[in-house]
Design an enzyme around this catalytic site. Structure first.
Site, PDB file in Angstrom:
ATOM      1  N   HIS A 273       0.828  -1.219   0.000  1.00 26.55           N
ATOM      2  CA  HIS A 273       0.000   0.000   0.000  1.00 26.55           C
ATOM      3  C   HIS A 273       0.861   1.268   0.000  1.00 26.55           C
ATOM      4  CE1 HIS A 273      -3.341  -2.708   1.255  1.00 26.55           C
ATOM      5  NE2 HIS A 273      -2.389  -3.249   1.999  1.00 26.55           N
TER       6      HIS A 273
ATOM      7  N   SER B 254      14.885  22.433 -15.313  1.00 18.89           N
ATOM      8  CA  SER B 254      13.721  23.270 -15.545  1.00 18.89           C
ATOM      9  C   SER B 254      14.206  24.638 -15.994  1.00 18.89           C
ATOM     10  CB  SER B 254      12.914  23.395 -14.253  1.00 18.89           C
ATOM     11  OG  SER B 254      12.176  24.598 -14.255  1.00 18.89           O
TER      12      SER B 254
ATOM     13  N   LYS C 223      16.043  22.081 -10.146  1.00 21.62           N
ATOM     14  CA  LYS C 223      15.353  20.872 -10.584  1.00 21.62           C
ATOM     15  C   LYS C 223      16.235  19.904 -11.344  1.00 21.62           C
ATOM     16  CE  LYS C 223      10.867  20.924 -10.684  1.00 21.62           C
ATOM     17  NZ  LYS C 223       9.997  19.986 -10.058  1.00 21.62           N
TER      18      LYS C 223
ATOM     19  N   GLU D 203       9.386   9.182 -16.707  1.00 27.97           N
ATOM     20  CA  GLU D 203       7.995   9.608 -16.923  1.00 27.97           C
ATOM     21  C   GLU D 203       7.525   9.244 -18.333  1.00 27.97           C
ATOM     22  OE1 GLU D 203       7.766  13.475 -13.994  1.00 27.97           O
ATOM     23  OE2 GLU D 203       8.907  13.624 -15.828  1.00 27.97           O
TER      24      GLU D 203
END
Ligand code: ARG
Length: 457
Positions: free
Chosen positions: A153, A274, A280, A287
């Site tokens: 979980h 970024s 970043k 992704e």
């Protein structure tokens, strides 16, 4: 090629919707290989003269050399790759080229070409997955004893080893490869010679063309042969499951690379910055692997949809089999390569993993198991006792191993000194030594077996 009974050419939009050359030009190698086998067989059977067969075969080699050097030209009037090859052959060797299409149809031709293409695609995916397995095995061997929190979980559950976690993906890749191999076995029959739908009256030798193209045997039913695309669906299903696995690992990398976790640092090669936030380092490759998995399973659903309403035998809908397969192949090839690169180059922050493993009362089950084993306490009661111990540790602001023996015995008098041997995360993972468990010795054994299996291929 088919204009004999037509008074006028097609409308511009008809030409455009009909043409598959913009995508099926990827089949040119397979198309020429299949045509060469076909014409060699026609010559051997005396269906065309051996001089004509030779002229056609040499002409096909010239077409192949041109395509190799300059690419395939796209002429929408010539519809597809089959007509492009034949038309160029005719320009090069003259009317004798017209004998190539004896005892054949584009229907068995495309079914044959596409099987050959998918077979190569399966072999390429298999090689990519083997490289991914090597990367996983290498990193798992390096981190056979590194402790990390194991989750259910996405809540801290029990400590596990990083090597064990990585080897889980090795197992997935192993099944993926077996699914592709299974698809390859079923695919490997030759439709060539099924002609348009009913077979042909010419005395073909289908065994010969099948063998020349590396197929195990000719297909047994001509109607099925020209309309079957199960081989493409098998490929898309195997690819979809593979992509789903890659996406799960990608998801973990995204989570692990986030600051609150900090389990991994992505190398520069697989991160992007970024334009507005200088701090970043984004896991874009992971992704995109996650995103690609959605597109790939969409391709499987697309082809299932194309096929489900088709009466026997061939229908032009089938031409739409190729874009989803080509798209899947490109996306999955990239996904496997990117994931392999990430697995090879990720920095695992094992200190962070250990700290988190130690912080979540992850050895609570070990304490309960100890009470069952050493104190003869029924498990349900032990579960209750450990709940109280967790509460006490929480109040004290420590882990379970931070409670003194006195504090533990105040909760239950059957707890003894020996309990501290099971309360550390290292003791916990070492104790899970059942076959396939997370204990470092088990992980090392699995890694060794995997190395051996990969070496023997
Ligand atoms: N380009 C076609 C396809 O991919 C080739 C078969 C055409 N056959 C036909 N009867 N129109 O399906």
């Amino acid at each position: 090629m088919w204009g004999g009974r037509f008074a006028e050419g097609p409308a511009a939009v008809m030409r455009e919707i009909n043409a598959s050359i913009p995508f099926d030009k990827r089949l040119w190698r397979q198309d020429i290989a299949a045509s060469k086998s076909h014409v060699a067989m026609l010559g051997a059977q005396g269906i065309v003269s051996s001089d004509d067969a030779k002229a056609i075969s040499e002409g096909l080699d010239r077409v192949a050399a041109e395509y190799e050097a300059d690419g395939v030209p796209e002429n929408l009037d010539l519809e597809d790759i089959h007509m492009h090859v034949e038309s160029r052959l005719t320009e090069l060797i003259g009317p004798v080229a017209g004998r190539l299409h004896t005892a054949r149809s584009r229907n068995d031709q495309v079914a044959t070409d596409f099987r050959l293409w998918v077979r190569d695609a399966i072999d390429a995916m298999d090689a990519g997955l083997a490289a991914l397995q090597w990367a996983l095995v290498k990193r798992a061997g390096e981190h056979a004893d590194a402790v990390m929190p194991g989750f259910t979980h996405l809540q801290s559950a029990q400590p596990v080893t990083l090597g064990h976690h990585l080897m889980a993906y090795y197992e997935m890749a192993k099944r993926d490869r077996s699914r592709f191999a299974d698809a390859r076995g079923r695919l490997n029959e030759s439709p060539l010679g099924s002609a348009a739908l009913a077979g042909t009256g010419f005395a073909l030798d289908r065994e010969a063309t099948a063998a020349a193209l590396g197929f195990d045997r000719p297909t047994a039913n001509s109607l099925d042969s020209v309309s079957d695309r199960d081989f493409a669906l098998d490929y898309l299903y195997a690819a979809s499951v593979t992509a789903m696995h890659l996406s799960r690992l990608a998801e973990e990398i995204v989570i692990w690379a986030s600051q609150p976790y900090g389990f991994v640092t992505l190398p520069d090669d697989y991160s992007t910055g970024s334009s507005i936030m200088p701090q970043k380092r984004n896991p874009d490759a992971a992704e995109l692997v996650r995103g690609h998995a959605a597109r790939i399973s969409g391709c499987l659903v697309a082809l299932l949809g194309v096929m489900k309403g088709l009466p026997l035998a061939y229908a032009k809908d089938t031409q739409d089999d190729k874009p989803p397969v080509f798209e899947t192949h490109d996306l999955l090839g990239l996904s496997i390569a990117a994931m392999t690169g990430m697995v090879e180059t990720l920095t695992f922050r094992t200190d962070r993993m250990r700290a988190l493993a130690e912080s979540g009362f992850a050895t609570a089950t070990d304490l309960a198991d100890w009470l069952v084993r050493e104190g003869d306490v029924p498990f349900r009661e032990a579960h209750h006792i450990v709940g109280a111990a967790v509460k006490a540790a929480e109040a004290k602001g420590c882990g379970l191993d931070g409670l003194s023996l006195g504090e533990l015995q105040a909760i239950d008098s059957r707890i003894g000194e020996g309990v501290y041997d099971v309360l550390t995360v290292d003791a916990s993972v070492a104790s899970r030594s059942s076959y396939g468990g997370t204990a470092p010795d088990q992980v090392r054994a699995r890694v060794e077996e995997a190395r051996k299996a990969l070496d023997e291929e």
